[in-house]
Design a protein around this motif. Sequence first.
Motif, PDB file in Angstrom:
ATOM      1  N   GLU A 100     -10.948  -6.024   1.571  1.00 36.01           N
ATOM      2  CA  GLU A 100     -11.348  -5.405   2.740  1.00 36.01           C
ATOM      3  C   GLU A 100     -10.419  -4.676   3.549  1.00 36.01           C
ATOM      4  N   TYR A 101      -9.138  -5.265   3.376  1.00 37.56           N
ATOM      5  CA  TYR A 101      -8.163  -4.948   4.344  1.00 37.56           C
ATOM      6  C   TYR A 101      -7.087  -3.933   3.700  1.00 37.56           C
ATOM      7  N   GLU A 102      -6.284  -3.156   4.501  1.00 32.17           N
ATOM      8  CA  GLU A 102      -5.164  -2.387   4.013  1.00 32.17           C
ATOM      9  C   GLU A 102      -3.967  -2.128   4.677  1.00 32.17           C
ATOM     10  N   PHE A 103      -2.914  -2.150   4.533  1.00 32.03           N
ATOM     11  CA  PHE A 103      -1.970  -1.913   5.199  1.00 32.03           C
ATOM     12  C   PHE A 103      -0.808  -1.204   4.409  1.00 32.03           C
ATOM     13  N   VAL A 104       0.748  -1.128   4.904  1.00 32.79           N
ATOM     14  CA  VAL A 104       1.670  -0.623   4.372  1.00 32.79           C
ATOM     15  C   VAL A 104       1.853  -1.337   2.941  1.00 32.79           C
ATOM     16  N   PHE A 105       1.718  -2.512   2.865  1.00 38.25           N
ATOM     17  CA  PHE A 105       1.669  -3.057   1.314  1.00 38.25           C
ATOM     18  C   PHE A 105       0.453  -4.086   1.386  1.00 38.25           C
TER      19      PHE A 105
ATOM     20  N   LEU B  16      -2.234  -6.885   1.363  1.00 38.14           N
ATOM     21  CA  LEU B  16      -2.540  -7.870   2.465  1.00 38.14           C
ATOM     22  C   LEU B  16      -3.243  -8.982   1.855  1.00 38.14           C
ATOM     23  N   MET B  17      -2.613 -10.240   2.161  1.00 38.33           N
ATOM     24  CA  MET B  17      -3.325 -11.451   1.574  1.00 38.33           C
ATOM     25  C   MET B  17      -4.331 -11.989   2.741  1.00 38.33           C
ATOM     26  N   ILE B  18      -5.280 -12.756   2.206  1.00 41.14           N
ATOM     27  CA  ILE B  18      -6.431 -13.145   3.218  1.00 41.14           C
ATOM     28  C   ILE B  18      -6.770 -14.678   2.962  1.00 41.14           C
TER      29      ILE B  18
ATOM     30  N   LYS C 287     -14.114   1.163  -0.940  1.00 47.57           N
ATOM     31  CA  LYS C 287     -14.009   0.360   0.735  1.00 47.57           C
ATOM     32  C   LYS C 287     -14.994  -0.691   0.691  1.00 47.57           C
TER      33      LYS C 287
ATOM     34  N   VAL D 299     -17.646  -2.663   2.821  1.00 43.26           N
ATOM     35  CA  VAL D 299     -18.368  -2.624   4.453  1.00 43.26           C
ATOM     36  C   VAL D 299     -19.402  -3.538   4.226  1.00 43.26           C
TER      37      VAL D 299
END
Lengths: 689, 689
Positions: free
Chosen positions: A237-242, A244-246, A350, A352
Amino acid sequence: MHAPAGGLLAALALVFGTAAAFAPMPRITWEHREVGLVQFREPGIYNYSALLMSEDGDTLYVGAREAIFALEASDISRKQREVYWKVSEDKKAKCAEKGKSKQTECLNYIRVLQPLSATTLYVCGTNAFQPTCDHLDLASFKFLGKNEDGKGRCPFDPAHSYTSVMVDGELYSGTSYNFLGSEPIISRNSSHSPLRTEYAIPWLNEPSFVFADVIRRSPSEGEDDRVYFFFTEASVEYEFVFKLMIPRVARVCRGDQGGLRTLQKKWTSFLKARLICSRPDSGLVFNVLQDVFVLRAAGLKEPVFYALFTPQLNNVGLSAVCAYNLSTVEAVFSRGKYMQSATVEQSHTKWVRYNGPVPSPRPGACIDREARAANYTSSLNLPDKTLQFVKDHPLMDDSVSPIDNRPKLIKQNVNYTQIVVDRTQALDGTTYDVMFVSTDRGALHKAVSLESEVHIIEETQLFPNSEPVQTLLLSSKKGRRFVYAGANSGVVQAPLAFCEKHSSCEDCVLARDPYCAWSPPAAACMALHQAEGPHRGWIQEMSGDASLCPGSPPQIKKGERGGGRAALTAGLPAATSGSLVFGADKVKESYRQHFFKHGGTAELRCALKSNLARVVWKFQNSVLKAESPKYGLMGRKNLLIFNLSEGDSGVYQCLSEERVRNKTVSQVVAKHVLEVKVVPRTPAAPTLQ
Amino acid sequence: MHAPAGGLLAALALVFGTAAAFAPMPRITWEHREVGLVQFREPGIYNYSALLMSEDGDTLYVGAREAIFALEASDISRKQREVYWKVSEDKKAKCAEKGKSKQTECLNYIRVLQPLSATTLYVCGTNAFQPTCDHLDLASFKFLGKNEDGKGRCPFDPAHSYTSVMVDGELYSGTSYNFLGSEPIISRNSSHSPLRTEYAIPWLNEPSFVFADVIRRSPSEGEDDRVYFFFTEASVEYEFVFKLMIPRVARVCRGDQGGLRTLQKKWTSFLKARLICSRPDSGLVFNVLQDVFVLRAAGLKEPVFYALFTPQLNNVGLSAVCAYNLSTVEAVFSRGKYMQSATVEQSHTKWVRYNGPVPSPRPGACIDREARAANYTSSLNLPDKTLQFVKDHPLMDDSVSPIDNRPKLIKQNVNYTQIVVDRTQALDGTTYDVMFVSTDRGALHKAVSLESEVHIIEETQLFPNSEPVQTLLLSSKKGRRFVYAGANSGVVQAPLAFCEKHSSCEDCVLARDPYCAWSPPAAACMALHQAEGPHRGWIQEMSGDASLCPGSPPQIKKGERGGGRAALTAGLPAATSGSLVFGADKVKESYRQHFFKHGGTAELRCALKSNLARVVWKFQNSVLKAESPKYGLMGRKNLLIFNLSEGDSGVYQCLSEERVRNKTVSQVVAKHVLEVKVVPRTPAAPTLQ
């Protein structure tokens, strides 16, 4: 062309406020040699990673690499039984052929050590990348030679993650299902109804398992028991430059039988949700789970999950503890919104919030009284719509927020590895959750949340070689209780408190340790729950207010200075003549007189334990300025007096000043009386009284 | 039930490897009092946040709160001119009525200080939340009273971000357009063609501006000049537990005239892209821009953007520098893919790569020779399709990667605020980019990238009160050059190097400072670019190899120990008798003899500057173990000898051992000769030779 002055300043203040706020210092540091801890280690055996307490609390079972031990819980140096489970040379060779290390990987790491019955333990080991399980008979302490395939219960690779819990003779486990560790699985090993997760990214996405446990429900309410799994996985559900762990919590129901057609032999009750552990005001996000502990206690309305985290991003030594109420977790699963995946421009996905209609019975719900009333007596007769929905929507949109919406503890410059929590009652009846957290450098921190702050009561160096603590276990027995810690080199047994080490009432109170109180009759700091109550007249103030101590002076309020009372302790002379070193000792209201040579140097010792106190040296009741040409400080505590002359004769006092909640407690820690004389030159004999 | 042993260990090794790797220590720390820096401060004037060098390099213009000064660039303590620009009481009262602070906010903060012509500066100030601009006549040093509305050029609030650059008499600026600071804008203040950004989230999303500059293109190639803006804004393309910031570079073309109908009076050439500054292997993401410097140098093929970052997440003191080639930035704008936004499930927006057809001429491109050949002579006659596309797609999908795909410098436990870079040639002709980065605690770090490591040559405490450095400027003049730093309390002028402070050839070489070399004829460490060349026989080794130094011993290789050469320095006696303190001084090959009293204590000083060296004490050529009962260390360097007896007479040497690239350079820093005697008691006179 520059960052805005005001904004920059504000940002920096934040950073620095942050840095200071997240560095609570343990009040006392116990070095390994200071506290004689009972230890267990067997020559040639390493990786003591599995600890299990016997039901009666008398025996500690320890699973290590290729060995299992039964130790006396009250003194783990006493080994009762042992059994070895080694890998055959043949298997080792095969494992090495696959490119694994014969010395480290192709061995049998015990990963599952669970009670199967009153007389047997269920044990699984990696067994040179051929995970195998067996039954250990407790009477003979021998394996029954079951030789069960451990696939899905125990990882192939000792480096891979795993967790398991035994529920009514059925093992629930989370680990990887194949040699490469690429197929994650949460499964139930059951003869009549084995179940597992779908092998699909929405179900499990590169998880790292850390914990599992069962929460029992009252059968009278027609509710089913639940098994919770805690892990960190790659976020969808999340995205960043690399990537992501959750951190996640997932749960399944004990009564789950799988679906009839859809989800056949798969969980129909598998749901998972995000765990939140962050401080948005400081930009802190803790998204890698390290360990979880379930706190159950008599007075506690519901179990509480204590979870230990580190950050994934920009982690140069940060750890946090967040606590979650069971009901908060359950509310997300039973009433929360689901997430759905949507395809964007043909190639992107995505996740949602799903806002459409939810089928009935609610997807992922346990079969409860209501479901039975609607004729759904088993997951096997759930409608296909419900099953298809849960298959596609295992992830909840709602997150699980921690108690008070913020971490219980944030600590900088440390990497915490494991946590256990004990709920204890202080003298005044208030209950405290005492967190015992281990570090990757062999230490144990003991912390409590007080009104507006976290107080780290003490730090104990469990392992002298600073190795990471791999596992912690809290003894369940009444009376003298212990924390057991396993690491690569062995197991250590530490008491919950070191009350007797606080030699004055002030120190006992300033410790702010709910386990300890000052007993005026015994004139000692004592463990509260070991002595029989009622503890009439005992002194304990979790606020740190030491004014109730017998003979305590009025405390110095903020801003004021000076004061102090008669000497608590007096110096003892050391045996050298030129530079005398005095060790402070517990000799009340008395001191000796010492003679020094003219022109010499004296070192006056001040044995201060509290890391939160500052040292003040006084000469004839005036505060000395250290680091002047006449005086120096050694090791931040001891006073050096150079070039002694007659004028230096007199009384020197070392005071510890400790501030707790805007009050300063001042104590004389050491008192030294010097007399400087011209002494005829004698090469050796010290000129002491 | 536990994190996997192997995985945990690997993860921890990473964390610790990380921590060690990101803590390069400045080799030398210059305290403020050690280096007599020229300073400027005017009583009652604060916030010296704008620095501008005159074209001839002789005058430094300083914009502070309500004042502008002209200082002599070679000695900023010499004030040439000054002019004040105060807010009228009337305006101050109005500002205070709006809830702003009369003492701090309702004043005139100079935010724009740019050269307008050879004889005038363009100046804008916040002017009590009524931004105003004026022209400053340099001859009279008086304002011309233009009283222009500064909206869009200068922020209302001194806490809001801003940046600007003057290009051919037109001011390009990025700041906020309204009182609240909620409407961001990048605009060109031009009489014939004022332009601005659309007020829309895809264009600017809560930006914090840090820098802008123009890059000229050769007109012979028919290319247009570009103006680059650097800022951090809220990300639209990424999501996490809370709002993510993202660093951007945006560019517009100087020849842009806006569109005719679509994008009328708006930029038709506004494009922006992500800047990447991260270390994925260590989980480090630097996504908050602090400052940018454009390095232009003779031998440099193209300008290089040096950008200073801090992380947004879990930042408890981390900073990094990443450098970007102009051509890399340009390639993203001229050939990169665009991003588009897509609506997901009616309510969510996701930004993804746009893969559809791109109109021609390429949206956002400057009008170049090719465009003119296709009859697009001005942005005013660009087709509507191109304009509509750039209006909807200002964000590039491709990111701008740094040179070598990794940061040039990562530093822990520091918050860097500003950067300037100087390209200099070492003695052997190699060029080095020397980074001068300031901290929020008033210090300046000087760093170079060497082969496989970053070397922080020195740290200089510019401001004694540890205030944040708000702005840095590098002097452009040949000869003696300086770094100027502005902060709240004043301006400081620091030389680029402190060569003369290195007193031996070894120290000069070990400094690994490209500005410094050892001159054997002068027997001094000298600044390379101040003396006339050729520097025949001068010694400089950026590898730190000191073996070329005259009389240098063979260096100790890894693993070996011992060695050392004749004393470089000798101790000088202090004036006390019992505990003598020796200050090491530069007295070659000589020492004095001192007499001590039996039973006394001696403190032998060792004045070691390098933070990278370790101290070794020798007595009669044997290495001493400090912290034994006989010896102690004071301040980690000085040796204490307790209870002196005849056996302590002899030669003591303090050696500095510094490892550079697996070689250890050992130098005698101090040499002390002690003779212990029974001295008759004399109260005062020291018994020195």
